[in-house]
Each structure stands twice: as C-alpha cells, then as structure tokens.
Design an enzyme around this catalytic site. Structure first.
Site, short mmCIF file in Angstrom:
data_model
loop_
_atom_site.label_atom_id
_atom_site.label_comp_id
_atom_site.label_asym_id
_atom_site.label_seq_id
_atom_site.Cartn_x
_atom_site.Cartn_y
_atom_site.Cartn_z
N ASP A 45 0.83 -1.19 0.00
CA ASP A 45 0.00 0.00 0.00
C ASP A 45 0.87 1.25 0.00
O ASP A 45 1.44 1.62 1.03
CB ASP A 45 -0.91 -0.01 1.22
N PHE A 46 0.97 1.92 -1.15
CA PHE A 46 1.81 3.11 -1.27
C PHE A 46 1.19 4.32 -0.58
O PHE A 46 1.83 5.37 -0.47
CB PHE A 46 2.08 3.41 -2.75
N THR A 110 8.93 10.53 -15.20
CA THR A 110 8.05 11.02 -16.26
C THR A 110 8.55 12.29 -16.92
O THR A 110 9.33 13.05 -16.33
CB THR A 110 6.65 11.28 -15.65
N ASP A 111 8.06 12.54 -18.12
CA ASP A 111 8.30 13.80 -18.81
C ASP A 111 7.69 14.99 -18.07
O ASP A 111 8.09 16.14 -18.29
CB ASP A 111 7.72 13.74 -20.23
N TYR A 134 1.29 16.39 -9.92
CA TYR A 134 1.79 15.09 -10.35
C TYR A 134 3.28 15.18 -10.70
O TYR A 134 4.10 14.38 -10.21
CB TYR A 134 1.00 14.58 -11.56
#
Length: 297
Positions: A45-46, A110-111, A134
């Site tokens: 569970d993150f 991620t980009d 994000y």
C-alpha cells in the site's frame, strides 16, 4: 534471485512480470493483493509508505523494481498529499531500504518533471520545472531515490500505452468505433512509448555488466502530437482489421480541451544516453504502435 516488482497490475508492471521472468523469481505486489488475471500476489500500500519496510524485510529481494505510482494527473491537483505519499515518500522508503541492503533499485519517472517550454529534446541533466502536483511528486520521488545513496536506475518515460489497461490508444479505439469525427489536441508533442518496450529495456539494463547508476530517458524514438498519434492508431487499426471504419481526426488546441492540470506542450526526451550506456537501440514509435495493434488484432 528474487525480483520484487511493485505495481504488478499497471501497464508497465504487467509487462515487467513477463520481461523479468527469465532473470529470476519475480514477486509481484498490488494494493489489493490480486493481479489482473485473478492470481494472488503480495500486498503493498503506497498510501502507507512506512508499511513497505516490513514487506521488504520479509521478502529480502535481490532486486527491486517500482512500477507503482499515483498517475491520476488531474485528480492530483486536489489530492496533493496522496500523490506525494505514493510518488515521493514511498519510493524514498524503498530506496533507503535498498541502499542499506546493497540492492539495485529501478524506479520510473516522467516527462512531467519538465515544464514543456523546450524546443529541443530534454536531456537528463537539464533543470526540472514541473507544472503541477503530479510532476512535482514525481520529481520529489526522483530526488528521494538519489538521496538514499544506493545503486539506482531512474528511467523517465512518456506517453505510455499498451494493449491492456487504461491509455490513449485503447480510448481512441473504443471511442473511435462509435464516432465519425474525433477532435484531438495537436499542440502537445511527445513520444508514444509501449509499456512492453519499457519492460524489455529494464530487463536488458539489469543484465548489463556495467552496474551503472543514474537517470536515463527511456522512450521510443521520434516524436508526434496526440493528433498525429491518433491518426496513426486509426490507420493501423483499419489496416489490421481491428476497426472496420475509422473517424476523421480534427486537430484542436489544448485551450479547446481544458483540464485541471496543465500538461507540458513539449515532452520529447533525448534518449541517446540510454542507448549509449546500455548498448540498446530504441525503435521508432511507429514500430511500437504496429506491434501493440498487432497484439490487439
């Protein structure tokens, strides 16, 4: 050896279970304890980062690969704490355990760590400047992994899709089958990258004799817009018989499709360092699209 894969139910996670299988005993985790095919797996569970230590202590993996993440880009704008727990705090906890155990840790980014204002492909050493929650949470996760001090392989990727899961390609095929006209953003540019390619490169990197540590850009080669990607999806789907007819695709600006989170308009990542360091050739994005449509066909 035991390879622990966090996020075994995601697009990349499912492909990792396949690509890493020849390297050792692969142990998958999901938040529910179930894989998409119904098999039981370990629970991770993150949303409770500190709980991950007990799992790592019990399993004692020899390699850890983290494909779990909070990826709801728009929802993250209001769900800040949850995004930070999953994308920054949890990777930091895992990275510190791996550093203490002298275990290599693979982590995906991620980009979205860049602001998208560039005009040339982003190199790994360029300053990050995320536009939203994000991207900020993913950048903080990178920083936490590096700060742990162990051997790490951070792979930044972009525009991930597969024949399974929720992604742009599957949305286009589903909605395109029902409509005569699709309106798709044309002023955001990046590189569509199959989850299978990410997983296959990860397996190759873990077998590389150099035991390298650092950050690399892992995408297919070339670039297109979401509009260009949609047109290519429909052309290939028609050619392979996946769709009997396809819609026309109208190009629109991002301003005509507003979202809570701002997307980077330029998401092209320079992947030459990865190709040089690991002696890997990254194929054109069009080749990956043909393979994925072929799987669906």
């Amino acid at each position: 050896m035991t390879i622990l894969v966090f996020g075994g139910n995601g697009q990349v996670g499912q492909e990792l279970l396949r690509s890493l299988a020849p390297l050792g005993n692969v142990v998958a985790t999901t938040r529910s304890g179930l894989l998409p095919d119904g098999r039981v797996c370990e629970v991770a569970d993150f949303d409770q980062p500190d709980s991950l230590v007990a799992l790592l202590d019990r399993l004692q993996p020899s390699t850890v690969v983290n494909a779990a993440a909070y990826t709801a880009v728009d929802k993250a704008e209001q769900d800040v704490d949850a995004a930070l727990r999953a994308n920054a705090q949890a990777p930091g906890v895992i990275a510190r355990w791996c550093a203490q155990a002298d275990v290599p840790f693979v982590h995906y980014s991620t980009d979205y760590v860049f602001d998208g204002e560039g005009t040339a492909s982003y190199r790994e050493d360029q300053p990050t400047a995320p536009l939203g929650v994000y991207g900020t949470s993913k950048r903080d996760g990178e920083d936490a992994v590096r700060a742990a001090g162990g051997r790490h392989l951070i792979f930044r990727t972009a525009w991930v899709y597969a024949s399974h899961g929720a992604n742009f390609l599957r949305t286009m095929l589903r909605v395109g089958a029902e409509r005569d006209v699709m309106r798709v953003v044309a002023d955001q540019v990046g590189t569509p990258t199959p989850a299978a390619l990410i997983a296959d490169v990860t397996a190759q990197a873990l077998q590389h004799s150099g035991e390298l540590s650092g950050t690399w850009h892992l995408t297919a080669s070339g670039q297109t817009s979401w509009h260009g990607f949609a047109e290519a999806i429909f052309a290939e789907a028609l050619a392979r018989g996946v769709l009997a007819k396809v819609p026309s695709v109208e190009a629109i600006d991002s301003s005509e499709y507003p979202t809570p989170a701002k997307r980077p308009s330029w998401s092209v990542l320079d992947n030459r360092k990865l190709q040089q360091d690991f002696e890997i050739v990254l194929p054109a994005w069009q080749d990956g699209l043909k393979r994925v449509i072929g799987e669906i066909a």
